[in-house]
Design an enzyme around this catalytic site. Sequence first.
Site, PDB file in Angstrom:
ATOM      1  CG  HIS A 163      13.173 -13.837   3.925  1.00 18.38           C
ATOM      2  ND1 HIS A 163      12.583 -15.063   4.125  1.00 18.38           N
ATOM      3  CD2 HIS A 163      12.864 -13.083   5.001  1.00 18.38           C
ATOM      4  CE1 HIS A 163      11.935 -15.042   5.279  1.00 18.38           C
ATOM      5  NE2 HIS A 163      12.095 -13.853   5.836  1.00 18.38           N
TER       6      HIS A 163
ATOM      7  CE  LYS B 162       4.167   8.670   2.263  1.00 15.36           C
ATOM      8  NZ  LYS B 162       3.987   8.754   3.710  1.00 15.36           N
TER       9      LYS B 162
ATOM     10  NE  ARG C  35       7.427  11.310  -0.019  1.00 14.47           N
ATOM     11  CZ  ARG C  35       6.692  11.879   0.921  1.00 14.47           C
ATOM     12  NH1 ARG C  35       7.267  12.618   1.861  1.00 14.47           N
ATOM     13  NH2 ARG C  35       5.391  11.717   0.937  1.00 14.47           N
TER      14      ARG C  35
ATOM     15  CE1 TYR D 122       3.927   4.568   3.344  1.00 20.01           C
ATOM     16  CE2 TYR D 122       1.955   5.860   2.956  1.00 20.01           C
ATOM     17  CZ  TYR D 122       2.995   5.499   3.775  1.00 20.01           C
ATOM     18  OH  TYR D 122       3.130   6.075   5.012  1.00 20.01           O
TER      19      TYR D 122
ATOM     20  NE  ARG E  40       6.849 -15.303   4.169  1.00 16.38           N
ATOM     21  CZ  ARG E  40       7.873 -15.594   4.980  1.00 16.38           C
ATOM     22  NH1 ARG E  40       8.510 -16.737   4.841  1.00 16.38           N
ATOM     23  NH2 ARG E  40       8.226 -14.744   5.931  1.00 16.38           N
TER      24      ARG E  40
ATOM     25  CD  GLU F 230       9.542  10.844  10.512  1.00 14.86           C
ATOM     26  OE1 GLU F 230       9.112  11.652   9.668  1.00 14.86           O
ATOM     27  OE2 GLU F 230      10.010   9.728  10.216  1.00 14.86           O
TER      28      GLU F 230
ATOM     29  CG  LEU G 184       8.809  10.557   4.593  1.00 12.24           C
ATOM     30  CD1 LEU G 184       9.424   9.483   3.694  1.00 12.24           C
ATOM     31  CD2 LEU G 184       7.300  10.430   4.601  1.00 12.24           C
TER      32      LEU G 184
END
Length: 282
Positions: A99, A143, A49, A30, A97, A175, A199
């Site tokens: 993995h 991210k 990014r 995101y 579903r 951070e 990040l």
Amino acid sequence: MILYQDRFMERDELHIDVEDRGYQFGDGVYEVIRIYNGVPFLMTEHLERLERSAKAIKMSLPYSLHELDLKLKELVSNNQLIDGIIYLQITRGVAPRIHQFPQGIEPVLTAYVRELPRPLAQMANGGKAILVEDIRWLRCDIKSLNLLPNVLAKQEAVEAKAIEAIQHRNGTITEGSASNVFIVKKGTIYTHPANHYILNGITRQFVFQLAGELGLPIAEKAYTKEELLTADEIFFTSTTAEVSPIVTVDDQIIGNGKPGPVTIQLQKIYDRYVADLSLEKH
Ligand code: PDD
């Protein structure tokens, strides 16, 4: 109006599948992009990014950065957004579903905007931070949608009436829960190097540019909890927090307990960029 893939629709028309991998695994990436006076700020840097984050999780973006740039600008104007943010996420897609990566699925892109005023009071007065252990994985440079440790850290901060949780790994500051953290010591600005432990914030990189323009010494050098607590100034940066001072950590007062001169200089030059951006539109 929201963006779903390359189409605009009303938010309540959107259908997200219960087996979307973003929803089940946090399998996606995101970005949060700032809009000032209807104009996106540092958009190219955010989109580049996003592309790096996607590549790091072996996912390719469904659109070119140029197409994304145009769509996001359309999203802003369709919503007549003036001051706020774009939230954009891309998940690996929808499949029964399992993995491992399912074969032959398409990524799912969603984006929406939200009004958000600049945090002027926080920037002027600063706030308290707490120290928490960094319990995240070792690819914090991506991210990704997996933010549970960040959520837990921020919740702890809020419960302590603090504005940010500053994370440390074995005593080394990494951070914030949703920000990069800087200290100022004897006129030099220090922040953790951009490696897998943090990040590499777009605002962080912008602060390097601003410090350069101001002739302020700045170094990518890790520092300890003790160095944080005895710093002359502390500030944190993010797309939404801009340059926000920290004046207390746990119960220790930092410097004279007020935003310091280096922090204020950075805020002033940041402001000038925001003002120039607003002029660009006219
Ligand atoms: N978070 N570090 C972490 C863990 C973050 O989540 C963020 C931003 C940053 C600062 O990055 P940037 O300057 O590019 O915004 C650093 C966003 C704003 C969020 O999740 O809301």
